[in-house]
Design a protein around this motif. Structure first.
Motif, mmCIF file in Angstrom:
data_model
loop_
_atom_site.group_PDB
_atom_site.id
_atom_site.type_symbol
_atom_site.label_atom_id
_atom_site.label_comp_id
_atom_site.label_asym_id
_atom_site.label_seq_id
_atom_site.Cartn_x
_atom_site.Cartn_y
_atom_site.Cartn_z
ATOM 1 N N SER A 142 0.840 -1.213 0.000
ATOM 2 C CA SER A 142 0.000 0.000 0.000
ATOM 3 C C SER A 142 0.868 1.254 0.000
ATOM 4 N N LYS A 143 2.188 1.042 0.102
ATOM 5 C CA LYS A 143 3.154 2.171 0.123
ATOM 6 C C LYS A 143 2.772 3.190 1.206
ATOM 7 N N SER A 144 2.165 2.657 2.268
ATOM 8 C CA SER A 144 1.728 3.559 3.331
ATOM 9 C C SER A 144 1.744 2.834 4.664
ATOM 10 N N CYS A 145 2.016 3.615 5.721
ATOM 11 C CA CYS A 145 1.977 2.992 7.066
ATOM 12 C C CYS A 145 0.913 3.689 7.921
ATOM 13 N N ALA A 146 -0.115 4.202 7.260
ATOM 14 C CA ALA A 146 -1.211 4.859 8.004
ATOM 15 C C ALA A 146 -1.851 3.833 8.944
ATOM 16 N N PHE B 169 8.465 5.255 3.902
ATOM 17 C CA PHE B 169 7.112 5.829 3.790
ATOM 18 C C PHE B 169 6.819 6.740 4.974
ATOM 19 N N ARG B 170 7.840 7.506 5.365
ATOM 20 C CA ARG B 170 7.671 8.314 6.580
ATOM 21 C C ARG B 170 6.596 9.385 6.402
ATOM 22 N N ASN B 171 6.339 9.812 5.150
ATOM 23 C CA ASN B 171 5.331 10.867 4.999
ATOM 24 C C ASN B 171 3.912 10.344 5.232
ATOM 25 N N SER B 172 3.781 9.031 5.301
ATOM 26 C CA SER B 172 2.434 8.499 5.605
ATOM 27 C C SER B 172 2.341 8.057 7.054
ATOM 28 N N TYR B 173 3.429 8.286 7.794
ATOM 29 C CA TYR B 173 3.419 7.876 9.201
ATOM 30 C C TYR B 173 2.531 8.831 10.002
ATOM 31 N N ASP B 174 1.605 8.245 10.758
ATOM 32 C CA ASP B 174 0.577 9.012 11.461
ATOM 33 C C ASP B 174 1.070 9.401 12.855
#
Lengths: 212, 10
Positions: free
Chosen positions: A26-30, A82-87
């Motif tokens: 998902s290229k995301s870690c939200a 994917f730090r920019n998706s880290y919440d």
């Protein structure tokens, strides 16, 4: 080795792979608590130092290397790739509230006052609470994506199977590792509430698990 | 305790 421990280790491996694949694809870690993943990497790093001192079995060595590699890869994906998706606004659990008691306890309660044993004990106590930031994040956001709940399910299953493993080893080998058992039971209890939500909401096909 | 003689569980 018994079927419960083997199934537990496999379940643990499945959980780690589910999470890693979810983030990668998902290229995301939200919705993922980076703090919990760092704590798990710390658990493996402090527990598996005996890779350099004792040889238990090929299986033991291979699994330890795999767990270390996958946990560091997960932390890397969350905080670097994917730090920019880290919440970070929702991943606010104060991990010092976990580390201080765990460090203190591992100096008080251990099998031997040696660096390796204290680090092993630290890793056992830390693993019991390492999922707290993730569970806290889910309560804070009020929901969890279904894949994250599958990750938590397999993590909880691994702990439940380890308890079965300890019952089996106690009756078959007279083996009883008090520190691991007490800490493992506490850890499994933390999952009970989640298990209830998982069964009543996720398995009923709701997709997402939204908390009341 | 025998546990200190190396831990065989992951």
């Amino acid at each position: 080795m018994n079927i419960f421990r083997l199934a537990g280790d496999v379940s643990h491996l499945v959980a780690i792979i589910i999470l890693l694949l979810k983030i990668w694809r998902s290229k995301s870690c939200a919705g993922i608590s980076g703090k919990s993943q760092v704590l798990f990497a710390l658990v493996f790093s402090t527990r598996y130092l005996d890779l350099f001192t004792v040889f238990v079995s090929v299986y033991n060595v291979v699994m330890k290397v795999v767990f270390l590699a996958l946990s560091y890869a997960t932390v890397y994906l969350i905080y670097m790739r994917f730090r920019n998706s880290y919440d970070s606004e929702n991943d606010t659990f104060r991990v010092e509230f976990l580390l201080v008691p765990v460090i203190g306890l591992s100096f008080l309660e251990n099998y031997a006052f040696t660096p390796l044993e204290i680090l092993w004990t630290f890793s056992i106590f830390l693993e019991a609470v390492a999922i707290m930031p993730q569970l806290f994040m889910i309560t804070k956001t009020g929901e969890a994506e279904s894949i994250t709940t599958h990750y938590l399910f397999f993590l909880g299953l691994y702990r439940a199977l380890y308890i079965a493993n300890w019952v089996w080893r106690y009756h078959m080998e007279g083996f009883f590792d008090q520190i691991a058992v007490v800490s493992g039971v506490v850890q499994t209890i933390f999952y009970c509430d989640f298990f209830y939500l998982y069964v009543t909401r996720v398995l009923r096909g709701k997709g997402k698990m939204s908390l009341p | 305790a025998d546990e200190a003689a190396g831990h065989d569980e992951l």
